[in-house]
Design a protein around this motif. Structure first.
Motif, mmCIF file in Angstrom:
data_model
loop_
_atom_site.group_PDB
_atom_site.id
_atom_site.type_symbol
_atom_site.label_atom_id
_atom_site.label_comp_id
_atom_site.label_asym_id
_atom_site.label_seq_id
_atom_site.Cartn_x
_atom_site.Cartn_y
_atom_site.Cartn_z
ATOM 1 N N ILE A 1 0.853 -1.193 0.000
ATOM 2 C CA ILE A 1 0.000 0.000 0.000
ATOM 3 C C ILE A 1 0.884 1.236 0.000
ATOM 4 N N TYR B 1 0.878 5.271 0.975
ATOM 5 C CA TYR B 1 0.180 6.292 1.751
ATOM 6 C C TYR B 1 0.843 7.642 1.539
ATOM 7 N N GLN C 1 1.201 11.369 3.537
ATOM 8 C CA GLN C 1 0.984 12.011 4.830
ATOM 9 C C GLN C 1 1.363 13.482 4.757
ATOM 10 N N GLY D 1 0.759 17.235 10.071
ATOM 11 C CA GLY D 1 -0.322 17.304 11.041
ATOM 12 C C GLY D 1 -1.490 16.379 10.772
ATOM 13 N N LYS D 2 -1.360 15.542 9.753
ATOM 14 C CA LYS D 2 -2.434 14.624 9.393
ATOM 15 C C LYS D 2 -1.964 13.177 9.510
ATOM 16 N N GLY D 3 -2.926 12.272 9.502
ATOM 17 C CA GLY D 3 -2.577 10.859 9.458
ATOM 18 C C GLY D 3 -2.304 10.414 8.034
ATOM 19 N N PRO D 4 -1.696 9.224 7.863
ATOM 20 C CA PRO D 4 -1.453 8.701 6.517
ATOM 21 C C PRO D 4 -2.771 8.514 5.767
ATOM 22 N N PHE E 1 -4.611 6.825 2.488
ATOM 23 C CA PHE E 1 -4.500 5.769 1.489
ATOM 24 C C PHE E 1 -4.498 6.354 0.076
ATOM 25 N N ASP F 1 -3.257 0.619 -3.674
ATOM 26 C CA ASP F 1 -2.663 -0.631 -3.208
ATOM 27 C C ASP F 1 -2.464 -1.579 -4.387
ATOM 28 N N PHE G 1 4.779 7.130 1.972
ATOM 29 C CA PHE G 1 5.251 5.881 2.563
ATOM 30 C C PHE G 1 4.765 4.698 1.730
ATOM 31 N N LEU H 1 1.099 -3.617 9.256
ATOM 32 C CA LEU H 1 1.768 -2.797 8.256
ATOM 33 C C LEU H 1 3.189 -2.500 8.702
ATOM 34 N N PHE I 1 6.142 0.007 7.687
ATOM 35 C CA PHE I 1 6.414 1.220 6.921
ATOM 36 C C PHE I 1 7.908 1.481 6.841
ATOM 37 N N GLY I 2 8.323 2.081 5.743
ATOM 38 C CA GLY I 2 9.653 2.644 5.661
ATOM 39 C C GLY I 2 9.646 4.042 6.248
ATOM 40 N N ALA I 3 10.776 4.722 6.127
ATOM 41 C CA ALA I 3 10.914 6.052 6.723
ATOM 42 C C ALA I 3 10.240 7.127 5.887
ATOM 43 N N TYR J 1 -0.935 2.450 16.112
ATOM 44 C CA TYR J 1 0.467 2.621 15.750
ATOM 45 C C TYR J 1 1.009 3.831 16.489
ATOM 46 N N GLY K 1 9.143 6.272 10.789
ATOM 47 C CA GLY K 1 8.010 5.567 10.232
ATOM 48 C C GLY K 1 7.078 5.133 11.349
ATOM 49 N N LEU L 1 -1.412 6.898 16.328
ATOM 50 C CA LEU L 1 -2.337 6.798 15.205
ATOM 51 C C LEU L 1 -3.187 5.547 15.329
ATOM 52 N N PHE M 1 -6.484 5.581 8.236
ATOM 53 C CA PHE M 1 -5.976 6.191 9.462
ATOM 54 C C PHE M 1 -6.755 7.425 9.886
ATOM 55 N N GLY M 2 -6.770 7.654 11.200
ATOM 56 C CA GLY M 2 -7.185 8.932 11.732
ATOM 57 C C GLY M 2 -6.026 9.911 11.708
ATOM 58 N N ASP M 3 -6.250 11.118 12.205
ATOM 59 C CA ASP M 3 -5.205 12.134 12.208
ATOM 60 C C ASP M 3 -4.321 12.070 13.447
ATOM 61 N N ARG N 1 -1.395 13.799 19.232
ATOM 62 C CA ARG N 1 -0.016 14.211 19.472
ATOM 63 C C ARG N 1 0.196 14.320 20.978
#
Lengths: 110, 113
Positions: A34, A36, A38, A41-44, A46, A49, A89, A98, A100-102, B35, B42, B91, B104-106, B109
Motif C-alpha cells: 500500500i 500512503y 501524509q 499534522g495529518k494521518g497517513p 491511502f 494498493d 510511505f 503494516l 512502513f519505511g521512513a 500505531y 516511520g 495513530l 488512518f485517523g489524524d 499528538r
C-alpha cells in the motif's frame, strides 16, 4: 531492521512534471502493498494498493508498479501538483501488520 | 464524517501521569489498529483488534501500555505513568478486514513534560 525501505528521503519536482517514488522491500513472501501520503499534522492517507498477483495498477493520476523479482515498488504521480507535496510511505501488509519505511518527502516547485 | 476519528488531537501532560487516547473507527470496520509515530520516523505497530479481541499485542512497548475495545467499535489506548520517551503521535487505523487497506485517523499528538 525494517522490511520496507525507500531509496531516497527527499524528492523535489517541478509542478506539472511526473514524479517517481521508489521503495524496496525485503520479505519475498509479502503479497500486499500500500502507498500512503501524509501531510503535516495529518494521518497517513491511502493512495493506492497492489497485490502480488499484479505488476501494475492505476488510479487517478497515480500508478503503482510492482517488481517481485527484485522486490521493488514504485509510485508514479502524473502532472504533479502543489497539493501533492507530502511525505509518501510504502507499506507492506503481512496479515494485519503494516510495516512502513521512513518515507520520501516530495516537494513540488512552482 | 465517515473517517476514523481520534481524540484528543493534542495532549500535553506531566511525566508520571496516566493518559487515555480514544479511537472511533469507520462504521462497520471490524479490524482496528494502533500505531505510534515518532518524530521523523516511520510507523511502529502497537496492537491489533479483531472485534473486541486483541490477537496481537506484541507491539506494546511495556506493561504501562494497554488497550481495549468495546462493542466492536471504539477503542482506548491507555498509557500509565507516562515517561518522556512516550512522546509521539499515536495513530489509529481501521479496515473492513485484514486484507483490505487500513484507513488512518489524524492521530493524537502526545507530549510528556
Amino acid at each position: 531492521g525494517e522490511s520496507v525501505g525507500l531509496h531516497l528521503p527527499t524528492l523535489s519536482v517541478q509542478e506539472g512534471d511526473n514524479s517517481i517514488i521508489n521503495c524496496a522491500y525485503s520479505n519475498s513472501a509479502s503479497d500486499y502493498f500500500i502507498w500512503y501520503k501524509q501531510e503535516s499534522g495529518k494521518g497517513p492517507q491511502f493512495i493506492i494498493d497492489i497485490r502480488s498477483n499484479m505488476d501494475k495498477r492505476q488510479g487517478q493520476r497515480v500508478t503503482v508498479l510492482l517488481n517481485k523479482t527484485v522486490k521493488h515498488l514504485s509510485l508514479q504521480i502524473a502532472a504533479t501538483q502543489p497539493g501533492d507535496s507530502a511525505v509518501y510511505f510504502c507499506a507492506e501488509n503481512n496479515d494485519y501488520k503494516l510495516s512502513f519505511g521512513a518515507g520520501t518527502t516530495v516537494t513540488v516547485r512552482a | 464524517g465517515a473517517g476514523v476519528s481520534q481524540s484528543p488531537s493534542n495532549k500535553v501532560t506531566e511525566k508520571g501521569k496516566d493518559v487515555e487516547l480514544r479511537c472511533d473507527p469507520i462504521s462497520g470496520h471490524t479490524a482496528l489498529y494502533w500505531y505510534r509515530q515518532s518524530l521523523g520516523q516511520g510507523l511502529e505497530f502497537l496492537i491489533y483488534f479483531q472485534g473486541n479481541s486483541a490477537p496481537d499485542k506484541s507491539g506494546l512497548p511495556s506493561d504501562r501500555f494497554s488497550a481495549e475495545r468495546t462493542g466492536g467499535s471504539v477503542s482506548t489506548l491507555t498509557i500509565q505513568r507516562t515517561q518522556q520517551e512516550d512522546s509521539a503521535v499515536y495513530l489509529c487505523a481501521s479496515s473492513s478486514n485484514i486484507n483490505q487497506p487500513q484507513h488512518f485517523g489524524d492521530g493524537t499528538r502526545l507530549s510528556i513534560l
